[in-house]
Design an enzyme around this catalytic site. Structure first.
Site, PDB file in Angstrom:
ATOM      1  N   ARG A  80      -9.256  85.418  31.339  1.00 48.08           N
ATOM      2  CA  ARG A  80      -9.940  85.135  32.602  1.00 48.08           C
ATOM      3  C   ARG A  80      -9.846  83.629  32.850  1.00 48.08           C
ATOM      4  O   ARG A  80      -9.667  82.845  31.914  1.00 48.08           O
ATOM      5  CB  ARG A  80     -11.408  85.554  32.522  1.00 48.08           C
ATOM      6  CG  ARG A  80     -11.632  87.035  32.274  1.00 48.08           C
ATOM      7  CD  ARG A  80     -13.126  87.330  32.164  1.00 48.08           C
ATOM      8  NE  ARG A  80     -13.381  88.744  31.985  1.00 48.08           N
ATOM      9  CZ  ARG A  80     -13.448  89.356  30.803  1.00 48.08           C
ATOM     10  NH1 ARG A  80     -13.282  88.641  29.684  1.00 48.08           N
ATOM     11  NH2 ARG A  80     -13.692  90.651  30.721  1.00 48.08           N
TER      12      ARG A  80
ATOM     13  N   LYS B  86     -18.147  87.455  29.537  1.00 41.13           N
ATOM     14  CA  LYS B  86     -18.580  88.696  30.180  1.00 41.13           C
ATOM     15  C   LYS B  86     -18.762  89.853  29.198  1.00 41.13           C
ATOM     16  O   LYS B  86     -18.453  90.999  29.500  1.00 41.13           O
ATOM     17  CB  LYS B  86     -17.597  89.098  31.288  1.00 41.13           C
ATOM     18  CG  LYS B  86     -17.544  88.109  32.436  1.00 41.13           C
ATOM     19  CD  LYS B  86     -16.776  88.663  33.605  1.00 41.13           C
ATOM     20  CE  LYS B  86     -16.888  87.721  34.798  1.00 41.13           C
ATOM     21  NZ  LYS B  86     -16.204  88.237  35.994  1.00 41.13           N
TER      22      LYS B  86
ATOM     23  N   HIS C 238      -6.870  86.375  38.366  1.00 39.13           N
ATOM     24  CA  HIS C 238      -7.194  87.583  37.607  1.00 39.13           C
ATOM     25  C   HIS C 238      -6.009  88.548  37.578  1.00 39.13           C
ATOM     26  O   HIS C 238      -5.929  89.411  36.697  1.00 39.13           O
ATOM     27  CB  HIS C 238      -8.426  88.278  38.190  1.00 39.13           C
ATOM     28  CG  HIS C 238      -9.203  89.052  37.169  1.00 39.13           C
ATOM     29  ND1 HIS C 238      -9.928  88.450  36.161  1.00 39.13           N
ATOM     30  CD2 HIS C 238      -9.349  90.389  36.974  1.00 39.13           C
ATOM     31  CE1 HIS C 238     -10.499  89.378  35.405  1.00 39.13           C
ATOM     32  NE2 HIS C 238     -10.160  90.566  35.861  1.00 39.13           N
TER      33      HIS C 238
ATOM     34  N   ARG D  85      -4.369  88.397  34.254  1.00 38.71           N
ATOM     35  CA  ARG D  85      -5.001  89.218  33.216  1.00 38.71           C
ATOM     36  C   ARG D  85      -4.575  90.682  33.373  1.00 38.71           C
ATOM     37  O   ARG D  85      -4.219  91.348  32.398  1.00 38.71           O
ATOM     38  CB  ARG D  85      -6.525  89.094  33.287  1.00 38.71           C
ATOM     39  CG  ARG D  85      -7.274  89.979  32.288  1.00 38.71           C
ATOM     40  CD  ARG D  85      -8.745  89.586  32.217  1.00 38.71           C
ATOM     41  NE  ARG D  85      -9.567  90.591  31.579  1.00 38.71           N
ATOM     42  CZ  ARG D  85      -9.691  90.749  30.251  1.00 38.71           C
ATOM     43  NH1 ARG D  85      -9.026  89.968  29.435  1.00 38.71           N
ATOM     44  NH2 ARG D  85     -10.485  91.673  29.750  1.00 38.71           N
TER      45      ARG D  85
ATOM     46  N   HIS E 175     -11.762  94.356  25.396  1.00 42.15           N
ATOM     47  CA  HIS E 175     -12.650  95.280  26.093  1.00 42.15           C
ATOM     48  C   HIS E 175     -13.649  95.923  25.137  1.00 42.15           C
ATOM     49  O   HIS E 175     -13.254  96.545  24.150  1.00 42.15           O
ATOM     50  CB  HIS E 175     -11.845  96.397  26.774  1.00 42.15           C
ATOM     51  CG  HIS E 175     -11.039  95.936  27.936  1.00 42.15           C
ATOM     52  ND1 HIS E 175      -9.843  96.519  28.294  1.00 42.15           N
ATOM     53  CD2 HIS E 175     -11.255  94.945  28.846  1.00 42.15           C
ATOM     54  CE1 HIS E 175      -9.357  95.912  29.369  1.00 42.15           C
ATOM     55  NE2 HIS E 175     -10.192  94.951  29.708  1.00 42.15           N
TER      56      HIS E 175
ATOM     57  N   TYR F 216      -5.765 100.238  33.111  1.00 38.86           N
ATOM     58  CA  TYR F 216      -4.397  99.742  33.159  1.00 38.86           C
ATOM     59  C   TYR F 216      -3.370 100.869  33.181  1.00 38.86           C
ATOM     60  O   TYR F 216      -2.274 100.695  33.701  1.00 38.86           O
ATOM     61  CB  TYR F 216      -4.124  98.803  31.984  1.00 38.86           C
ATOM     62  CG  TYR F 216      -4.914  97.521  32.069  1.00 38.86           C
ATOM     63  CD1 TYR F 216      -4.846  96.711  33.204  1.00 38.86           C
ATOM     64  CD2 TYR F 216      -5.755  97.122  31.035  1.00 38.86           C
ATOM     65  CE1 TYR F 216      -5.582  95.554  33.295  1.00 38.86           C
ATOM     66  CE2 TYR F 216      -6.493  95.959  31.116  1.00 38.86           C
ATOM     67  CZ  TYR F 216      -6.410  95.176  32.248  1.00 38.86           C
ATOM     68  OH  TYR F 216      -7.143  94.028  32.345  1.00 38.86           O
TER      69      TYR F 216
END
Length: 208
Positions: free
Chosen positions: A71, A96, A160, A163, A186, A195
């Site tokens: 990010r 995050k 982004h 990413r 994640h 994805y």
């Protein structure tokens, strides 16, 4: 970043990641028809970034954001201490609520890091700073990506997308979903599954 009255690049103060170049991120995604850049498009951005006033720095920022799925906030916070150029590794601190991890560094990236070190004469503190030594902000990186993508690809992209490009590239390269989850940091695998929806690779064996 923006050009001041003297033509010099002016670094802006950090801001949140909800603000985008050329409108909302969702509006930009709809206009382009997808959320991610392709690997070839990323290479075009890196090549174009090398032609900027701070070419070594700007190209390296784009390269690292793509190769490590960073990010913008994670990228600008990188410090030299997280890079081990002897073992060819980098420790990634995620934001995050994502999970931290250690990634291998690609040969081309190691060479780019060493060139940047020689050019700046710096091996500690923040990796990415302005000509005056001020931290590069999230907004500054976003604006740079917007300018470079407009010049190289004809349309503005949000950082982004780099990413997302990383996640899609890993899936397309045949990495299993758990490996991609760990690489992207994640905490929830549902974020990784997203994805697979951005690529048709999982449908290649289907015939009609």
């Amino acid at each position: 970043m923006q050009n001041g009255a003297s033509g010099q690049v002016v670094e802006l103060h950090p801001t949140t990641e909800t603000r985008t170049v050329g409108g909302s991120r969702r509006a930009n995604d709809l206009e382009r028809g997808r959320k991610h850049l392709t690997r070839d498009e990323v290479q075009a951005l890196i090549k174009a970034a090398k032609q900027t006033r701070n070419g070594e720095r700007d190209a390296l920022m784009i390269r690292l954001a793509f190769e490590h799925g960073l990010r913008a906030s994670e990228l600008v916070a990188l410090r030299w201490q997280v890079f081990n150029l002897e073992t060819h590794e980098v420790h990634i601190t995620r934001s995050k609520g994502s999970l931290d991890g250690t990634h291998p560094l690609q040969g081309q990236t190691i060479r780019a890091l060493k060139r940047y070190q020689r050019a700046t004469g710096r091996t500690d503190g923040l990796v990415f700073v302005s000509e005056r030594g001020a931290p590069i902000s999230v907004d500054g990186f976003r604006r740079m990506v917007g300018r470079v993508s407009k010049r190289a690809l004809g349309t503005q992209w949000h950082p982004h997308a780099l990413r997302h490009a990383c996640g899609v590239h890993l899936i397309n390269s045949g990495a299993d979903i758990r490996t991609v989850q760990a690489y992207m940091g994640h905490a929830n695998i549902q974020n990784t599954v997203t994805y697979t929806a951005l690529t048709g690779r999982q449908f290649e064996r289907l015939t009609f």
